[in-house]
Every structure is written in C-alpha cells, then in structure tokens.
Design a protein around this motif. Sequence first.
Motif, PDB file in Angstrom:
ATOM      1  N   LEU A  39       0.829  -1.208   0.000  1.00 48.18           N
ATOM      2  CA  LEU A  39       0.000   0.000   0.000  1.00 48.18           C
ATOM      3  C   LEU A  39       0.863   1.258   0.000  1.00 48.18           C
ATOM      4  O   LEU A  39       0.673   2.171  -0.818  1.00 48.18           O
ATOM      5  CB  LEU A  39      -0.928  -0.006   1.211  1.00 48.18           C
ATOM      6  N   ARG A  40       1.829   1.324   0.904  1.00 52.77           N
ATOM      7  CA  ARG A  40       2.617   2.566   0.999  1.00 52.77           C
ATOM      8  C   ARG A  40       3.541   2.764  -0.198  1.00 52.77           C
ATOM      9  O   ARG A  40       3.941   3.898  -0.494  1.00 52.77           O
ATOM     10  CB  ARG A  40       3.402   2.591   2.304  1.00 52.77           C
ATOM     11  N   ASN A  41       3.859   1.677  -0.899  1.00 54.57           N
ATOM     12  CA  ASN A  41       4.720   1.791  -2.079  1.00 54.57           C
ATOM     13  C   ASN A  41       3.946   2.115  -3.354  1.00 54.57           C
ATOM     14  O   ASN A  41       4.554   2.521  -4.354  1.00 54.57           O
ATOM     15  CB  ASN A  41       5.505   0.496  -2.288  1.00 54.57           C
ATOM     16  N   THR A  42       2.653   1.917  -3.319  1.00 59.13           N
ATOM     17  CA  THR A  42       1.877   2.064  -4.567  1.00 59.13           C
ATOM     18  C   THR A  42       0.741   3.067  -4.483  1.00 59.13           C
ATOM     19  O   THR A  42       0.092   3.335  -5.503  1.00 59.13           O
ATOM     20  CB  THR A  42       1.283   0.710  -4.985  1.00 59.13           C
ATOM     21  N   ALA A  43       0.446   3.629  -3.306  1.00 59.46           N
ATOM     22  CA  ALA A  43      -0.716   4.521  -3.186  1.00 59.46           C
ATOM     23  C   ALA A  43      -0.406   5.701  -2.281  1.00 59.46           C
ATOM     24  O   ALA A  43       0.240   5.556  -1.231  1.00 59.46           O
ATOM     25  CB  ALA A  43      -1.922   3.753  -2.646  1.00 59.46           C
ATOM     26  N   ASP A  44      -0.860   6.873  -2.698  1.00 58.09           N
ATOM     27  CA  ASP A  44      -0.764   8.073  -1.865  1.00 58.09           C
ATOM     28  C   ASP A  44      -1.948   8.167  -0.907  1.00 58.09           C
ATOM     29  O   ASP A  44      -1.803   8.661   0.219  1.00 58.09           O
ATOM     30  CB  ASP A  44      -0.726   9.318  -2.745  1.00 58.09           C
ATOM     31  N   TYR A  45      -3.116   7.713  -1.390  1.00 56.60           N
ATOM     32  CA  TYR A  45      -4.322   7.712  -0.563  1.00 56.60           C
ATOM     33  C   TYR A  45      -5.113   6.447  -0.872  1.00 56.60           C
ATOM     34  O   TYR A  45      -5.001   5.868  -1.965  1.00 56.60           O
ATOM     35  CB  TYR A  45      -5.204   8.934  -0.854  1.00 56.60           C
TER      36      TYR A  45
ATOM     37  N   LEU B  28      -2.221  11.763  -8.467  1.00 60.54           N
ATOM     38  CA  LEU B  28      -2.038  10.929  -7.278  1.00 60.54           C
ATOM     39  C   LEU B  28      -2.291   9.465  -7.597  1.00 60.54           C
ATOM     40  O   LEU B  28      -2.937   9.129  -8.585  1.00 60.54           O
ATOM     41  CB  LEU B  28      -2.995  11.382  -6.164  1.00 60.54           C
ATOM     42  N   ARG B  29      -1.782   8.615  -6.725  1.00 57.82           N
ATOM     43  CA  ARG B  29      -2.066   7.178  -6.817  1.00 57.82           C
ATOM     44  C   ARG B  29      -3.133   6.858  -5.766  1.00 57.82           C
ATOM     45  O   ARG B  29      -2.864   6.963  -4.561  1.00 57.82           O
ATOM     46  CB  ARG B  29      -0.796   6.374  -6.570  1.00 57.82           C
ATOM     47  N   ILE B  30      -4.317   6.520  -6.239  1.00 57.91           N
ATOM     48  CA  ILE B  30      -5.450   6.303  -5.343  1.00 57.91           C
ATOM     49  C   ILE B  30      -5.769   4.817  -5.274  1.00 57.91           C
ATOM     50  O   ILE B  30      -5.957   4.168  -6.306  1.00 57.91           O
ATOM     51  CB  ILE B  30      -6.702   7.076  -5.811  1.00 57.91           C
ATOM     52  N   ARG B  31      -5.839   4.284  -4.066  1.00 57.34           N
ATOM     53  CA  ARG B  31      -6.191   2.885  -3.876  1.00 57.34           C
ATOM     54  C   ARG B  31      -7.688   2.778  -3.521  1.00 57.34           C
ATOM     55  O   ARG B  31      -8.179   3.481  -2.637  1.00 57.34           O
ATOM     56  CB  ARG B  31      -5.372   2.271  -2.738  1.00 57.34           C
ATOM     57  N   PHE B  32      -8.385   1.915  -4.255  1.00 61.77           N
ATOM     58  CA  PHE B  32      -9.758   1.567  -3.904  1.00 61.77           C
ATOM     59  C   PHE B  32      -9.676   0.464  -2.842  1.00 61.77           C
ATOM     60  O   PHE B  32      -9.347  -0.684  -3.153  1.00 61.77           O
ATOM     61  CB  PHE B  32     -10.518   1.085  -5.135  1.00 61.77           C
ATOM     62  N   MET B  33      -9.975   0.805  -1.610  1.00 61.48           N
ATOM     63  CA  MET B  33      -9.703  -0.108  -0.496  1.00 61.48           C
ATOM     64  C   MET B  33     -10.600  -1.350  -0.497  1.00 61.48           C
ATOM     65  O   MET B  33     -10.297  -2.320   0.200  1.00 61.48           O
ATOM     66  CB  MET B  33      -9.849   0.640   0.836  1.00 61.48           C
ATOM     67  N   ASP B  34     -11.680  -1.316  -1.239  1.00 66.14           N
ATOM     68  CA  ASP B  34     -12.545  -2.496  -1.324  1.00 66.14           C
ATOM     69  C   ASP B  34     -12.074  -3.478  -2.388  1.00 66.14           C
ATOM     70  O   ASP B  34     -12.674  -4.540  -2.547  1.00 66.14           O
ATOM     71  CB  ASP B  34     -13.993  -2.083  -1.628  1.00 66.14           C
TER      72      ASP B  34
END
Length: 719
Positions: free
Chosen positions: A591-597, A676-682
């Motif tokens: 997560l921390r390597n691939t997403a800002d939020y 930004l790199r946004i992660r969809f947490m679902d």
Amino acid sequence: MLQSFACIGDAHYAARMTSCLLSWHGSIVARRGLALYLASLSDVIAGMADPVSASAADGLFDIVPVGSLPDLAVCALRAGALFLTASPSGELGTASRIQGWEQFVAWPIGRLPELQRLISRRWHIAGQASEVVRPTIQDLQCRVGDRAIPLEILSLQLQEDGSVRLSDGQEFSLKLEPCPSRELQALLEDVRSTVRRGDPEPALRIRDSYAGLQSEAFKVALYPEDLSRLRYLALICVDCGELVLAERALDLARMADDGAEILYFSAILAMRCGHHLRAADLLRDALLRRFPDSTVLQGIQALDARLRYGENALFLLPDRLRQLHLAPFDALFDRVLMPMPLSERDGQDIRQVYGHRFEDTSLRLAMDAREALLLLDQRFNGDCYWNALCRGHQFWLAGDAESADIHYAAARTLAIRTGLMPIHYNCGVLSWLGGAARHGVPAPVSDRLGMGAWQWEASTAPDSRPPALCLVLGCDARYFRFLPKLLLSLLKLCAARPDPSFRIRLCLGIDSPTEVQLAFMRDLIGAVSEKDFGLDITLAYGRLTWRDAATYTAIRYLMLPEVVRRHACPVITADCDGYFPEDFLALFDDLRNTADYGFRLYAYDHEGCQTFGEPWGFGAGISWFGETDRLPEIAAFLHDYLQVAYDPANPTNWCIDQCALVQSFRRFVAPRWNDLRIRFMDEGTPLMVMPHHVGGKDELLRRDGTVSMQDVRAFVSRP
C-alpha cells in the motif's frame, strides 16, 4: 336469432357437391384428376381443392356405409378388397379391413365453414373465462377439452354475439364464447387508441413507455387465452399514467386468477386510484386467500379502518405482516405505489414510509428515470424532504455541486420542520455543510464536542523510535468489546515483524470507558513499554459533550490533529470493529509503495467520478493517508468539520464522519486525482477483516475464535 353460415364456391358447384368425406382426424378426401389426396377444410372452402363426393359413383372406388347408421353418415371408400386409410400425418394408404382410420363422415359441404370456424380458433367456455379451449376433430368426434360429440350428430349454432352453441341434439349442450372476449377486445381497442394518440408527456415515464405499452398489448393480442399477461399490461398502464386501463386489465386478469397475489395487486391499484373502500375489500379477500386463519384479519383491523377512512394505509402493510411473522406479498406490484398522490388524511407514519420508499426507489433508478420520478412526485405532493433530497442527488451525480447543496439544505429544513427522517443512508443530509466546506470550514471553531478536555497517555518506544504508521481508531464503552480481538491480531503480527526497526503506533480514543476498560488499556500500555512488541499505544479518553451513534465514530477524526502533531508519519483511520490478517504487514508494504491515498470508493469509478448514491456514500471504514506533509491540513479540516457540523438539535447526526471524510477528499484529493495514486480499499485483499467481509458484527467476533481482555493479557505476559 340464429345466423346462417355462408356457403362455399359458386351455386352450381354447391348444388352438385352436397357432402364430402371428412376423415378420422379432420382432413377431407380430395382429388387431382384421378389421384386422391387429403386436403384441409380451408382449401376446400376456398375452392382450392376438389373434394370427393360422399355419393360418388366413380368406378375406381365405391362409397360404402359403415355399420347401420342412417343416411350413410359414416362410410368407407373401397376399391375391391382394399379400403382407403387416412393417417393423422396427412398421408393416404390402403388397408384390408375397416378400422378407425378407414372411416369417414359424410359432411355437408355447406357446413364446412362453421366447422372450420370452430376448430381454427380458441374459445372460452361460457361462464368460465379462465378456461380456454381449441376444438379438434379426432376419432370422428368434435372434441372440446374432455368433452366429445360424434360428428354425425354434431349440431352447431352461431349466435349474434359471436358465440357458438354445440349440442348432440339430445342432452349435451355447450356454449363457446370468442377468445379474445368482448371485454378483452374492447380493452385492446382502447389501448390501441391510446398508443395511436401518442405519449403526451414522455418525460414522465419512469419504468416503461408507450412503446412498452404497445409491445405488451401486442403480446396479449397474440396470446389472448393467457389472461395472466394482463397483470403485466396493467403494470405498464400504470407506468404510463393510464390508471383506468390498468384497472380494467387487472379486473380481466382476475377472471383467470383470483389468488392472493393478484388480489393484493388489485388492492394497491384501487388505493392508487383513490378507491379506498374497494381497496380495503380487496385486501381482505387477499388476506383470506393467503391466510385462511381469520385471526390475521384481527391483526390488521386498525390498518383496515384507516384504509376505509381514506388513508393510504397499504404502505404500512409490509411492516404489519412482519410484526405478525407473516410472509409479505410479492413486491413486484409495489411499483404501482411509487410515486403516487398522498392524501391529506395520511398520518405521519404513512408519510414516513412513503418517504423512505421514495428514497430507495430513486436510488435504484437511472438518471432519466429518476428525473421522471421527481417530476411526478413534485406534481403529486409538492415540496417534501424526499423530493428535495433526491433532487440534490440528481444534481450531485451530474456534477453540479452548488445546485445539489441548495436542495440538500431544503431537504434538511423540510425534514426537521415535518418531523420526518430520511432513510438511514441519507441521514448525512442533516450534517452536510455544503458549499462552505469546499472552501474551508469557517473560523473560529470551538471545541463543541468536548475533545479538548480529554486525557492522553502513551507508551514509550525503544530509543524513541518513530512509527512507520499510525493506526487511529475511536470507540465508546459499548464498542470496546471489539478491541481485544483487534489488539491481539495487531500484537501478534507486530511481534513477528521481519524488520525490528519497523513500528506501528495504535492511537485509540475511547468515549467514557469503564474502570475495567481503562485499567486494561493502562496495563497494555505498560506492557508494550516494558517489552518491545513492535507496537506502541497512545490512548485518549474522556467524555464527549454529546454521546450517540454519530459521535463515537467521529473520535478518530477529532483526535487526528493531535496525533499528526506528535507523529510525522502516514496514517490509517479505521473502524474498531475489525481485526488484522496475518499478512497485514505485506499488504501495508504494498500500500505505501503504490498509493498516496486509499478510500472505500464503492460509489466511484476509476476516473474519480461518483456514479451512484449520495455524497456521503463514501466508506469511512478504513482510509489511508500517505502524504505526510499534507496530513496536518487534512486532520485540521476533518476535526473542524465535525465540530461545526454536529448539531444536537438534529434528529440524528448519523453519517457525519462520512460527510467530513468526503468533503476532505473533495478538497485535498479529488482536484489532484490524475496526479495521485489512489487505492480503492474495497478492491484486492482487505487490510482489515471487517463485518461486511464475514456477514456481520457478531460473526466477526466469532470468526477464528473469540478473544477476551484476558487473552490479550496472557499474550503480553508470556516469557
């Protein structure tokens, strides 16, 4: 008065040919020159076939009587020792003896049209509109369902109304009425006229259109014997605003099916048309069909009385049936009720149920259909909170946030004024600040929720080593029951971390903890201070000014400014009712390597556009904030939004945390979506196991074994 059937062919031919040979299965012996074949009744009637006369003196064959019946009514065609045989497949052959297929009836040519009319269409048996038959000729009999009349004694009489009476000239008599019936034919005529006129207001069509009405009427015309189709025609008539046609269609459908479901459908349609007494009678019949036990009627006496008084009380029926532990009726027909004009007599409970149904219906519709729903309801019921609220959603999803905010403000005012509550997932409208939040929360911001008076205690990290991650959670004394499982899962994975320098700090805020809970947390803080588990703990506790289901979920954001002031590291905020999987550290590293939020963006597409739902349809269960330099500003915004938006005068402030989160997203993240790199947490493997993953909160507590405070103490006390 009886009508005579038209004769066939010209007068000369009819006079010469008085009768023909009708086979066992209803075909006619005909010839081409000297060759014989089987012709249909219609070909003979049209003069396209040359039937063999039952009185022919041919030379190649003879017509001979079968048995001792008078007038050669039943005969055979014989050539020497052979007899003509007619198979049901339409083939001729020969046989050496007379059996069924070698027998023919000498049928008068002039009566062929009446026989053809009888067997070429479907009929209703008089007095039994639900029973549709198509007569056939079989075994030298006219068969109508399970009834049969020998052809040689069959009498057919055509009535002026288009019906036919069949009899055997003695005891048996049966009346057949045309299918479609006159009533159905009249309905189809009126539907056709309606379609021809054209749709006067196509923008008001929610689920179906006049094209759909035409299609369904066409299918009814194709299969007029299937009266069950009329219930769907009735639904589409309602969709098109043709309520009179809908009632007529449903009345005809009940002639074939008077079961509980269609009676219920008729009841809600009657109520929709303003016929409340009829609706009450139909509801009574529906309930008696479904629940023969008369005590059920006693259970809805109050509802029945309100319906008869003129209230739209059928909106209350599903809940009443649930209270009586009875199965509800089919929800297919409930679309008749949405939208509809409410009555001035309708009580607050009916209006509340209508409002919730409206919100739910609106959520499930596409934009154009929702627009039609809103226009119709506005016409029917004027200004109501549910219309303003859903109108706001319409603007919001279209990208017009300013117009949406105007309608959300109106919805909030109307809801509070009328005492009607939005459905649970729309309660965020009561805490929605609107446009002001997009430009910053107005200052000054006071500590209205009382977080400033809380006490803070924290464990010390070895060598004051900073954390790589802060987990920020909040709960109250009641939700504390979820913490032991969360804490033990976190302790285990941190204790087994491959990198000894990697540390996580759990920042936990508790509203009004019990003495036992507080003692447990202090013991835990002491334990992780004495022994390096790779986990450090910060505890904030006190009493919020207002304590309800909305405030404890806001604790994580209220304490966030102090957390980021103390620890300059990325943050995950999460619900406390969850626990961490064994591979959390690997998942976090990715997560921390691939997403800002990272957010629960279940209502958004991957271009950052919300595609359905409401503004606060933004999951707050777990969020990742990876831009450390932006965190102080984001944390301050979240804190200030909650302090300003919370209003104890609101019926509820439910969803306030989601309102704060989505407004921070729109202010700090959405404008930079493409950068930004946004992660969809679902999506992908979840970082936390939460109730929606396992089927509920209780199941989460049981999954992989229950955990108590003593289990946590035992883990940190082991050698």
